[in-house]
Write an enzyme that holds these catalytic residues in place. Structure first.
Site, mmCIF file in Angstrom:
data_model
loop_
_atom_site.group_PDB
_atom_site.id
_atom_site.type_symbol
_atom_site.label_atom_id
_atom_site.label_comp_id
_atom_site.label_asym_id
_atom_site.label_seq_id
_atom_site.Cartn_x
_atom_site.Cartn_y
_atom_site.Cartn_z
ATOM 1 N N LYS A 94 0.858 -1.181 0.000
ATOM 2 C CA LYS A 94 0.000 0.000 0.000
ATOM 3 C C LYS A 94 0.896 1.234 0.000
ATOM 4 C CE LYS A 94 -1.736 2.972 1.976
ATOM 5 N NZ LYS A 94 -1.699 4.455 1.671
ATOM 6 N N GLY A 112 7.880 4.972 7.300
ATOM 7 C CA GLY A 112 7.224 6.268 7.443
ATOM 8 C C GLY A 112 7.528 6.895 8.786
ATOM 9 N N SER A 113 6.592 7.672 9.291
ATOM 10 C CA SER A 113 6.830 8.424 10.518
ATOM 11 C C SER A 113 6.803 7.523 11.743
ATOM 12 C CB SER A 113 5.767 9.517 10.676
ATOM 13 O OG SER A 113 4.515 8.951 11.025
ATOM 14 N N GLY A 164 4.115 4.541 12.706
ATOM 15 C CA GLY A 164 4.664 3.205 12.904
ATOM 16 C C GLY A 164 4.289 2.625 14.254
ATOM 17 N N GLU A 173 10.676 0.910 9.597
ATOM 18 C CA GLU A 173 11.744 1.834 9.205
ATOM 19 C C GLU A 173 11.164 3.239 9.321
ATOM 20 O OE1 GLU A 173 13.875 3.225 5.178
ATOM 21 O OE2 GLU A 173 13.918 1.050 5.483
ATOM 22 N N CYS A 178 14.453 10.065 5.243
ATOM 23 C CA CYS A 178 14.564 9.699 6.655
ATOM 24 C C CYS A 178 16.015 9.705 7.118
ATOM 25 C CB CYS A 178 13.940 8.319 6.887
ATOM 26 S SG CYS A 178 14.642 7.009 5.858
ATOM 27 N N GLU A 206 11.910 15.806 13.480
ATOM 28 C CA GLU A 206 12.168 15.649 12.054
ATOM 29 C C GLU A 206 11.447 16.734 11.265
ATOM 30 O OE1 GLU A 206 12.689 11.782 9.218
ATOM 31 O OE2 GLU A 206 10.852 11.903 10.383
#
Length: 510
Positions: free
Chosen positions: A193, A247-248, A252, A267, A301, A402
């Site tokens: 996805k 992703g963030s 996650g 990740e 990232c 971030e």
């Protein structure tokens, strides 16, 4: 639809889709077919001008059901093939990626806003990923354990079954290849996805996988849909045996908590420190610092978003870096000369601007940048110039959170111990770097940094053969190298009694 004007690039995107997807229709790729969604209409926006490139319907749970059913059947067929045959099939995927490399790179540039000079390299790396794991298919074996009994004890690595992968908008096709290749090498089926903001090249890659000789229909499905609807349905599906999320950190954590008993590979984000000592080759460090944060418009990232500079060279280094950053070409991602394209979406661009404004309001100095370049303000695109924020306090938000944009926070330090403490003073631990002319110091600092990847006198070099992943809030599990295969398999231990008359220590013969 939103009512936003169409982008002038919409026709070119339609032409590319017609070449890559059956009929040019946007929908989920399931068993070689394009399935239309049943949910709300979603617009794809051109980051370079803010116009609509295309519209598609959110997949929804019924399409997820179809993908899961196809994956289950395909996975059994795939695991029943010989390892060598699976390797040849992965190699066939790589050949198709290379055959369509030009169209894939252009589509990635138009839909994700990444400079064409970058997307061409990223598509080539996707082919390399499938080629690398093609070679692993017949080399993934277990061990014989020298147990102190009369048993033969051996291990085997077996696939989970159906793996759900959720990937972000910042590097769509690269991340898709990064995850699909090791997953199917290990014997799994994949339901991917991608972000609803940038699904097009992932859909094309899924269809190329399906077309490759030797790949069972439905082994790789790609869902065109939103995270809270389609993504959530895929994660929650009872056939899901492993969840992989890129992703963030916040998202996650939610996914890991939602299916706590289902294994996951995460990740997540990073706030990586790029440390420059006074004895470094400063010319090389200057170029490295730019590539670390400004490559990909900082939407990475692994970006080196914190620059730690020894106080004795701090002022001069920041001055040189600011002059160099102001010269980096920012512009249309289709221009081969462009090194920094637009931010992928308006929401992210606005977040970046807000964080820089807040840092300046808290007393930091904007050494360069801090806005959309004047020449690009009338384009409608989501541009933000390369920005250096100096005089940042270690506990400031811009030094700990971030930003995910071309924004560098600079912090001076006085000694090695302080540099390490500053670098580790964040919950993230994805990457870091140290620039020094002292080889011993390079090894010492690399060992002391709590990060999954550390570079010495370099930055951002990655390869499919080398493991990649984070410590702490940056996630767990690895997405490349042999370690990725371990993450995509379960280890089975088998004990076989070999003694002619094994000792009986319990029970009776009835």
């Amino acid at each position: 639809m939103s009512g936003t004007p169409h982008s002038p690039a919409a026709d070119r995107v339609a032409a590319l889709l017609a070449d890559l997807l059956p009929g040019g229709r946007i929908g989920s790729v399931v068993a070689g077919e394009i399935l239309a969604g049943t949910g709300a209409a979603l617009d794809l926006t051109n980051p370079a001008d803010g116009g609509v490139l295309a519209t598609f319907a959110d997949a929804g749970s019924s399409v997820v059901e179809s993908a899961m059913a196809a994956a289950s059947d395909a996975q059994r067929a795939w695991w029943g093939m010989s390892a060598a045959a699976r390797g040849r099939a992965l190699w066939a995927v790589a050949a198709l990626v290379r055959q369509h490399a030009g169209a894939l790179a252009e589509l990635e540039t138009l839909s994700a806003g990444k400079p064409i000079r970058d997307t061409r390299g990223e598509v080539a790396k996707v082919a390399e990923m499938f080629e690398y794991y093609a070679g692993w298919c017949d080399k993934l074996h277990g061990d014989v354990i020298p147990v102190p009994t009369s048993h033969l004890n051996y291990t085997s690595h077996e696939p989970f079954g159906t793996v759900v992968q959720i990937t972000p908008w910042n590097a769509p096709i690269f991340t898709a290849g990064w995850q699909i290749a090791p997953a199917i090498c290990a014997g799994n089926a994949v339901v991917l996805k991608p972000s609803e903001l940038t699904p097009l090249t992932s859909l094309a890659l899924g269809l190329l996988c399906d077309r490759a000789e030797g790949i069972p229909r439905g082994l790789v499905s790609v869902l065109a849909g939103a995270g809270p609807t389609t993504g959530a349905a895929a994660v929650a599906h009872p056939e899901t045996r492993l969840v992989v999320f890129v992703g963030s950190a916040d998202a996650g954590a939610q996914i890991a908590a939602a299916r706590a008993i289902v294994p996951s590979v995460l990740e997540l984000g990073g706030k990586s420190a790029n440390i420059v000592f006074a004895d470094a080759d400063l010319d090389r460090a200057l170029i490295g610092a730019q590539a670390a944060i400004f490559g990909g418009a900082g939407q990475s990232c692994v970006a080196g978003s914190r620059l730690l500079v020894h106080r004795s060279i701090h002022a001069s280094f920041v001055e040189r870096l600011s002059r160099a950053a102001a010269r980096i070409p920012v512009g249309a991602p289709t221009d081969p000369e462009t090194q920094i394209g637009p931010i992928n979406n308006r929401r992210q661009r606005d977040k970046i601007a807000d964080m820089v404004e807040a840092a300046a309001g808290a007393g930091a100095t904007i050494a360069t940048g801090g806005a959309c370049p004047a020449a690009l303000r009338d384009t409608g695109g989501f541009y933000y110039g390369p920005t250096i924020v100096d005089g940042v306090a270690p506990d400031a938000a811009i030094a700990r959170e971030e930003v995910f944009g071309p924004v560098l926070a600079v912090l001076p330090f006085d000694g090695e111990d302080e540099a390490i403490a500053l670098a580790n003073g964040t919950p993230y631990g994805l990457a870091g770097a140290v620039w020094t002319g002292d080889g011993g110091r390079g090894h010492r600092v690399a060992a002391a940094l709590r990060a999954g990847t550390v570079w010495v006198n370099g930055y951002k070099t990655i390869n499919v053969a080398s493991p990649f992943g984070g410590f702490g809030r940056s996630g767990f599990g690895r997405s490349s190298g042999r370690e990725a295969l371990m993450a995509y398999t379960q280890t089975k231990s088998v004990w076989v009694e070999t003694a002619a008359a094994p000792a009986v220590t319990f029970g009776y013969v009835g």
